[in-house]
Design a protein around this motif. Structure first.
Motif, PDB file in Angstrom:
ATOM      1  N   GLN A  12       0.849  -1.195   0.000  1.00  0.00           N
ATOM      2  CA  GLN A  12       0.000   0.000   0.000  1.00  0.00           C
ATOM      3  C   GLN A  12       0.881   1.241   0.000  1.00  0.00           C
ATOM      4  OE1 GLN A  12      -3.548   0.613   0.669  1.00  0.00           O
ATOM      5  NE2 GLN A  12      -3.823  -1.449  -0.162  1.00  0.00           N
ATOM      6  N   GLN A  13       0.658   2.096  -0.982  1.00  0.00           N
ATOM      7  CA  GLN A  13       1.535   3.253  -1.108  1.00  0.00           C
ATOM      8  C   GLN A  13       1.538   4.133   0.130  1.00  0.00           C
ATOM      9  OE1 GLN A  13       1.192   5.554  -4.655  1.00  0.00           O
ATOM     10  NE2 GLN A  13       0.653   3.736  -5.783  1.00  0.00           N
ATOM     11  N   THR A  14       0.387   4.292   0.750  1.00  0.00           N
ATOM     12  CA  THR A  14       0.289   5.217   1.868  1.00  0.00           C
ATOM     13  C   THR A  14       0.918   4.659   3.140  1.00  0.00           C
ATOM     14  OG1 THR A  14      -1.918   4.332   2.144  1.00  0.00           O
ATOM     15  CG2 THR A  14      -1.736   6.481   1.078  1.00  0.00           C
ATOM     16  N   GLU A  15       1.248   3.354   3.124  1.00  0.00           N
ATOM     17  CA  GLU A  15       1.815   2.740   4.310  1.00  0.00           C
ATOM     18  C   GLU A  15       3.235   3.221   4.605  1.00  0.00           C
ATOM     19  OE1 GLU A  15       0.646   0.597   6.605  1.00  0.00           O
ATOM     20  OE2 GLU A  15      -1.329   0.877   5.683  1.00  0.00           O
ATOM     21  N   HIS A  16       3.916   3.720   3.594  1.00  0.00           N
ATOM     22  CA  HIS A  16       5.345   3.974   3.774  1.00  0.00           C
ATOM     23  C   HIS A  16       5.635   5.326   4.395  1.00  0.00           C
ATOM     24  CE1 HIS A  16       6.072   0.261   1.767  1.00  0.00           C
ATOM     25  NE2 HIS A  16       5.350   0.654   0.732  1.00  0.00           N
ATOM     26  N   GLN A  17       6.161   5.282   5.602  1.00  0.00           N
ATOM     27  CA  GLN A  17       6.544   6.511   6.299  1.00  0.00           C
ATOM     28  C   GLN A  17       8.001   6.845   6.039  1.00  0.00           C
ATOM     29  OE1 GLN A  17       4.528   8.746   7.917  1.00  0.00           O
ATOM     30  NE2 GLN A  17       3.039   7.422   6.876  1.00  0.00           N
ATOM     31  N   ARG A  18       8.813   5.790   5.876  1.00  0.00           N
ATOM     32  CA  ARG A  18      10.247   5.991   5.642  1.00  0.00           C
ATOM     33  C   ARG A  18      10.672   5.213   4.418  1.00  0.00           C
ATOM     34  NH1 ARG A  18      13.917   8.651   7.189  1.00  0.00           N
ATOM     35  NH2 ARG A  18      13.786   9.925   9.053  1.00  0.00           N
ATOM     36  N   ILE A  19      11.233   5.919   3.462  1.00  0.00           N
ATOM     37  CA  ILE A  19      11.641   5.290   2.211  1.00  0.00           C
ATOM     38  C   ILE A  19      13.109   5.596   1.967  1.00  0.00           C
ATOM     39  CG2 ILE A  19      11.272   5.270  -0.302  1.00  0.00           C
ATOM     40  CD1 ILE A  19       8.350   6.149   0.311  1.00  0.00           C
ATOM     41  N   LEU A  20      13.837   4.561   1.569  1.00  0.00           N
ATOM     42  CA  LEU A  20      15.243   4.750   1.192  1.00  0.00           C
ATOM     43  C   LEU A  20      15.385   4.479  -0.302  1.00  0.00           C
ATOM     44  CD1 LEU A  20      18.311   5.077   1.743  1.00  0.00           C
ATOM     45  CD2 LEU A  20      18.353   2.620   2.315  1.00  0.00           C
ATOM     46  N   VAL A  21      15.951   5.426  -1.009  1.00  0.00           N
ATOM     47  CA  VAL A  21      16.189   5.284  -2.448  1.00  0.00           C
ATOM     48  C   VAL A  21      17.691   5.170  -2.653  1.00  0.00           C
ATOM     49  CG1 VAL A  21      15.846   6.355  -4.713  1.00  0.00           C
ATOM     50  CG2 VAL A  21      14.197   6.765  -2.863  1.00  0.00           C
ATOM     51  N   VAL A  22      18.126   4.156  -3.407  1.00  0.00           N
ATOM     52  CA  VAL A  22      19.558   3.991  -3.669  1.00  0.00           C
ATOM     53  C   VAL A  22      19.787   3.870  -5.172  1.00  0.00           C
ATOM     54  CG1 VAL A  22      21.670   2.730  -3.098  1.00  0.00           C
ATOM     55  CG2 VAL A  22      19.748   2.707  -1.491  1.00  0.00           C
ATOM     56  N   PHE A  23      20.356   4.894  -5.748  1.00  0.00           N
ATOM     57  CA  PHE A  23      20.714   4.895  -7.170  1.00  0.00           C
ATOM     58  C   PHE A  23      22.152   5.406  -7.287  1.00  0.00           C
ATOM     59  CE2 PHE A  23      15.992   5.906  -8.101  1.00  0.00           C
ATOM     60  CZ  PHE A  23      15.692   4.592  -8.440  1.00  0.00           C
ATOM     61  N   PRO A  24      22.828   5.072  -8.392  1.00  0.00           N
ATOM     62  CA  PRO A  24      24.213   5.528  -8.518  1.00  0.00           C
ATOM     63  C   PRO A  24      24.414   6.924  -9.101  1.00  0.00           C
ATOM     64  CG  PRO A  24      23.727   3.969 -10.263  1.00  0.00           C
ATOM     65  CD  PRO A  24      22.504   4.035  -9.399  1.00  0.00           C
ATOM     66  N   HIS A  25      23.468   7.417  -9.895  1.00  0.00           N
ATOM     67  CA  HIS A  25      23.722   8.672 -10.617  1.00  0.00           C
ATOM     68  C   HIS A  25      22.690   9.742 -10.322  1.00  0.00           C
ATOM     69  CE1 HIS A  25      25.048   5.390 -13.583  1.00  0.00           C
ATOM     70  NE2 HIS A  25      26.141   5.836 -12.984  1.00  0.00           N
ATOM     71  N   PRO A  26      23.153  10.983 -10.193  1.00  0.00           N
ATOM     72  CA  PRO A  26      22.205  12.088 -10.204  1.00  0.00           C
ATOM     73  C   PRO A  26      21.426  11.979 -11.528  1.00  0.00           C
ATOM     74  CG  PRO A  26      24.425  12.894  -9.748  1.00  0.00           C
ATOM     75  CD  PRO A  26      24.555  11.463 -10.167  1.00  0.00           C
ATOM     76  N   ASP A  27      20.185  12.053 -11.532  1.00  0.00           N
ATOM     77  CA  ASP A  27      19.193  11.959 -12.631  1.00  0.00           C
ATOM     78  C   ASP A  27      18.515  10.592 -12.706  1.00  0.00           C
ATOM     79  OD1 ASP A  27      20.657  10.245 -14.387  1.00  0.00           O
ATOM     80  OD2 ASP A  27      20.785  11.712 -15.992  1.00  0.00           O
ATOM     81  N   ASP A  28      19.099   9.555 -12.085  1.00  0.00           N
ATOM     82  CA  ASP A  28      18.396   8.261 -12.038  1.00  0.00           C
ATOM     83  C   ASP A  28      17.047   8.438 -11.346  1.00  0.00           C
ATOM     84  OD1 ASP A  28      20.480   6.871 -13.260  1.00  0.00           O
ATOM     85  OD2 ASP A  28      21.417   6.292 -11.358  1.00  0.00           O
ATOM     86  N   GLU A  29      17.049   9.218 -10.257  1.00  0.00           N
ATOM     87  CA  GLU A  29      15.809   9.439  -9.510  1.00  0.00           C
ATOM     88  C   GLU A  29      14.784  10.173 -10.366  1.00  0.00           C
ATOM     89  OE1 GLU A  29      18.313  11.471  -9.377  1.00  0.00           O
ATOM     90  OE2 GLU A  29      17.396  13.452  -9.454  1.00  0.00           O
ATOM     91  N   ALA A  30      15.264  11.081 -11.217  1.00  0.00           N
ATOM     92  CA  ALA A  30      14.354  11.932 -11.988  1.00  0.00           C
ATOM     93  C   ALA A  30      13.551  11.117 -12.988  1.00  0.00           C
ATOM     94  CB  ALA A  30      15.152  13.027 -12.703  1.00  0.00           C
TER      95      ALA A  30
END
Ligand code: ZN
Lengths: 232, 114
Positions: A12-30
């Motif tokens: 459930q999308q609303t369940e997440h209070q804390r999320i960690l994103v791990v990518f190697p490059h600036p712009d991967d997130e974008a």
């Protein structure tokens, strides 16, 4: 609770209070997750983005080129901060690894950094690349490190992992995405995040030089697919 | 970055001759080359902060340009150079950009490490 109910609940999308994103490059997130992250943040999530490198070996220097190999890291650092601001990401960590070299990095060092973040933050959701199906060797090596590290945790303590995949053969191997996030309500944040990467987004294969119509933006950027990683 | 004026680059090359320098030399088609076009063969190489000293060097061609540096034990060579970072006074930062504006080759010389 049965395992599948637990997964469904965690999904459930609303369940997440804390999320960690791990990518190697600036712009991967974008390109991969900015709409999804803006959506989670809108419903109250705290997001930490661990970006492993500064993308200092990137080939796009702006059109016409305004960056060089020497100035690129500082420029991309600013672009990354601007992108995070556009998305609403509260916590950006730049881990200082060397672009293009993640697969050759000391695995122990890499895994320790990721483990430290997991222990510090206890995220309920981690977003990274699907190892083996993410085209760039840094993407695959980053996803592999995250999966390896989370795999070391006892099953009950593992956060849910949503992977990004885009290799040309990926659906044949890992099936269709099980999580397709509609981000049409967050396209403003997403396009602002993409455009924050000024050295990158005008590249022909990304956004290009032309102004896109709203319709084109919706079709190309309106959804973000993820694959839930199965540890067993 | 500015398009190369070979006369200016020659002066810079001469100024850096006969000294202990660090070189960054790179050639790359990018990690996405074969993802975007399966007929393309992805290839890249770079070496950073290699110690080098050259006795003579020159820029040649009509653009894109070639640079060859005769070192004490061998050679340093780069082809396809189009741009220079005009803001760098101490270091020589040369790059080649393809028709899409992407960096494809870089040759950089500095008295300090990069
Ligand atoms: Zn990337």
């Amino acid at each position: 609770m049965k395992a599948e109910d637990y997964t469904a609940m965690k999904n459930q999308q609303t369940e997440h209070q804390r999320i960690l994103v791990v990518f190697p490059h600036p712009d991967d997130e974008a390109f991969a997750a900015s709409g999804t992250l803006a959506k989670y943040i809108d419903s109250g999530a705290q997001v930490t983005y661990a970006c492993l490198t500064l993308g200092e070996m990137g080939r796009n220097m702006g059109i016409p080129p305004f960056a060089s190999r020497v100035t690129l890291p500082a420029i991309r650092k600013e672009e990354l901060a601007a992108s995070c601001l556009a998305i609403g990401i509260q916590d950006l960590r730049m881990l200082g690894f060397h672009d293009k070299m993640i697969e050759f990095e000391d695995q122990q060092r890499l895994d320790n950094e990721i483990m430290a973040l997991l222990q510090e933050l206890s995220p309920s959701l981690v977003i990274t690349f699907y190892p083996g199906y993410s085209v760039h060797p840094d993407h695959d090596a980053t996803g592999a490190a995250v999966i390896r590290t989370i795999g070391r945790l006892p099953a009950a303590e593992r956060p849910l992992v949503h992977c990004v995949a885009f290799a040309s053969n990926h659906e044949r191997a890992i099936g269709k995405a099980d999580m397709i996030v509609d981000v049409t309500a967050f396209l403003e944040e997403k396009m602002a995040s993409i455009r924050a990467h000024r050295t990158q987004f005008q590249a022909a294969e990304l956004v290009g030089n032309q102004e896109l119509t709203d319709e084109e933006i919706r079709t190309r950027f309106g959804t973000e697919p993820f694959w839930t990683y199965r540890f067993d | 970055m500015q398009p190369i004026t070979p006369e200016d680059i020659q002066i810079r090359i001469d100024q850096l001759a006969g000294q202990n320098l660090y070189v960054h030399l790179e050639l790359t088609t990018g990690a996405y080359a074969s993802h975007l076009d399966s007929t393309r063969h992805p290839a890249s190489a770079f070496i950073s902060n290699a110690a080098v000293r050259y006795t003579q060097g020159s820029i040649s061609g009509t653009g894109p340009y070639r640079v060859g540096l005769k070192t004490t034990q061998g050679w340093v060579y780069a082809e396809g150079l189009t741009h220079v970072d005009e803001t760098e006074k101490e270091r020589l930062i040369l790059a080649g950009h393809d028709s899409q504006g992407k960096l494809i080759v870089a040759l950089q010389l500095s008295r300090e490490t990069f």
